[in-house]
Enzyme design. Structure first.
Site, PDB file in Angstrom:
ATOM      1  N   ALA A  64       0.857  -1.185   0.000  1.00 49.06           N
ATOM      2  CA  ALA A  64       0.000   0.000   0.000  1.00 49.06           C
ATOM      3  C   ALA A  64       0.895   1.237   0.000  1.00 49.06           C
ATOM      4  CB  ALA A  64      -0.889  -0.009   1.231  1.00 49.06           C
ATOM      5  N   GLY A 109       0.667  -5.029   0.998  1.00 40.90           N
ATOM      6  CA  GLY A 109      -0.521  -5.156   0.158  1.00 40.90           C
ATOM      7  C   GLY A 109      -0.208  -5.816  -1.177  1.00 40.90           C
ATOM      8  N   GLU A 112      -0.426  -9.346  -0.458  1.00 38.43           N
ATOM      9  CA  GLU A 112      -1.845  -9.636  -0.218  1.00 38.43           C
ATOM     10  C   GLU A 112      -2.628  -9.750  -1.525  1.00 38.43           C
ATOM     11  OE1 GLU A 112      -1.951  -6.370   2.630  1.00 38.43           O
ATOM     12  OE2 GLU A 112      -2.829  -7.744   4.074  1.00 38.43           O
ATOM     13  N   GLU A 132       4.606  -4.949   7.260  1.00 37.95           N
ATOM     14  CA  GLU A 132       3.794  -3.916   7.918  1.00 37.95           C
ATOM     15  C   GLU A 132       4.233  -3.640   9.351  1.00 37.95           C
ATOM     16  OE1 GLU A 132       2.670  -6.330   6.035  1.00 37.95           O
ATOM     17  OE2 GLU A 132       1.091  -5.632   4.705  1.00 37.95           O
TER      18      GLU A 132
END
Ligand SMILES: CCCCCCCCCCCCC[C@H](O)CC(=O)SCCNC(=O)CCNC(=O)[C@H](O)C(C)(C)COP(=O)(O)OP(=O)(O)OC[C@H]1O[C@@H](n2cnc3c(N)ncnc32)[C@H](O)[C@@H]1OP(=O)(O)O
Length: 260
Positions: A64, A109, A112, A132
């Site tokens: 992200a 992300g 993910e 993260e």
């Protein structure tokens, strides 16, 4: 929807869902929103039998967009909570075979996203991880749930607690990726895998994916019921009559399906 940071390129029945936000495909709100729209398009198009998610030759996705999130308050993040897992839910909801072709980095992300496809093929020099924790947060787009289901809770805890990057070789060893090939071959390997489903029984493939995925979320008896309903439902499809008639008349493996 006009998309700027990602696109769906369809060739010979295979849809390549291409992330394209240089330099690292950092997943900002716009790219996440575009991935939702393109995933739904890939799911709905009859000319797409299977999907390859690809970030380009250099990187899959570095996660992200930290610069975008750094300025967000708790209240703002809560307001965006629907988007939080939206893009990975949309990719996972594509009712067709999907595979990620991982080059460079798939982090946070980005991993993910790759965890939301059915399979993951990695370049030999790729590195993946959920870093993260190093930012003072945890995976927020499904990583704690999908990684632990894929590699087991112990390995998921090791990777999420430490935030460490994993080489393609270790990722393959622990079952996080399914194939490791030279970087220049990873997209071709993924497209070749996806191409086997072109002209295949699309409804049976959709049913197989639904049964496996939904079965993982429930107890055995409920999962068996899901399978029973999906199996019996296929006997109302043309693919089933095509496939079984072909076997009776021509022998195994000769059926050609409508593919949608
Ligand atoms: C206002 C509305 C907002 C709505 C938001 C919606 C809700 C949010 C939902 C998100 C849910 C996702 C949850 C997810 O689990 C959380 C994350 O993914 S957190 C991020 C995890 N990823 C990382 O921590 C990796 C960070 N990057 C790195 O470690 C390194 O960059 C690298 C990938 C190892 C590469 O290193 P290098 O080769 O040395 O290259 P650079 O570091 O110099 O990077 C080049 C360039 O890219 C920029 N960049 C890299 N990664 C990111 C990133 N994740 N976000 C933003 N920018 C990134 C880096 O800053 C450099 O930029 P430059 O300095 O050149 O301007």
């Amino acid at each position: 929807m006009v998309t700027e940071l990602a696109r769906l390129e369809v060739t010979d029945g295979v849809g390549i869902l291409r992330l394209d936000r240089p330099p690292m495909n950092a997943l900002d709100a716009q790219l996440q929103t575009e991935l939702v729209a393109l995933s739904r398009e890939a799911d709905e198009r009859d000319d797409v039998a299977a999907v390859v998610v690809f970030g380009g030759e250099k990187v899959f996705a570095a996660g992200a967009d930290v610069k975008e999130m750094a300025a967000m308050s708790y209240q703002e993040m809560v307001r965006h909570a629907t988007l939080l897992q939206g893009f990975t839910r949309a990719i996972a909801a594509i009712g067709k075979p999907t595979v990620s072709a991982i080059t460079g980095f798939a982090l946070g992300g980005g991993l993910e996203v790759a965890l939301s496809t059915d399979l993951r093929f990695a370049a030999e020099n790729a590195k993946v991880g959920q870093p993260e924790i190093l930012l003072g947060i945890i995976p927020g787009a499904g990583g704690t749930q999908r990684l632990s289901r894929l590699v087991g809770p112990s390995r998921a805890k090791d990777l999420i607690y430490s935030g460490r990057f994993v080489t393609a070789a270790e990722a393959e060893r622990i079952g996080l990726v399914d194939r490791v090939v030279p970087a220049e071959e990873v997209l071709r390997e993924a497209v070749d895998w996806a191409s086997q489903f072109v002209g295949g029984p699309a409804l049976a493939l959709r049913a197989a994916k639904s049964s496996i995925d939904r079965g993982l979320e429930v107890d055995l008896q409920t999962g068996l019921e899901i399978e029973r309903l999906e199996f019996t439902g296929l006997f109302a499809t043309d693919d089933q009559s095509t496939g079984m008639t072909s076997f009776v008349e021509n022998g195994p493996g000769k059926a050609t399906f409508e593919g949608r």
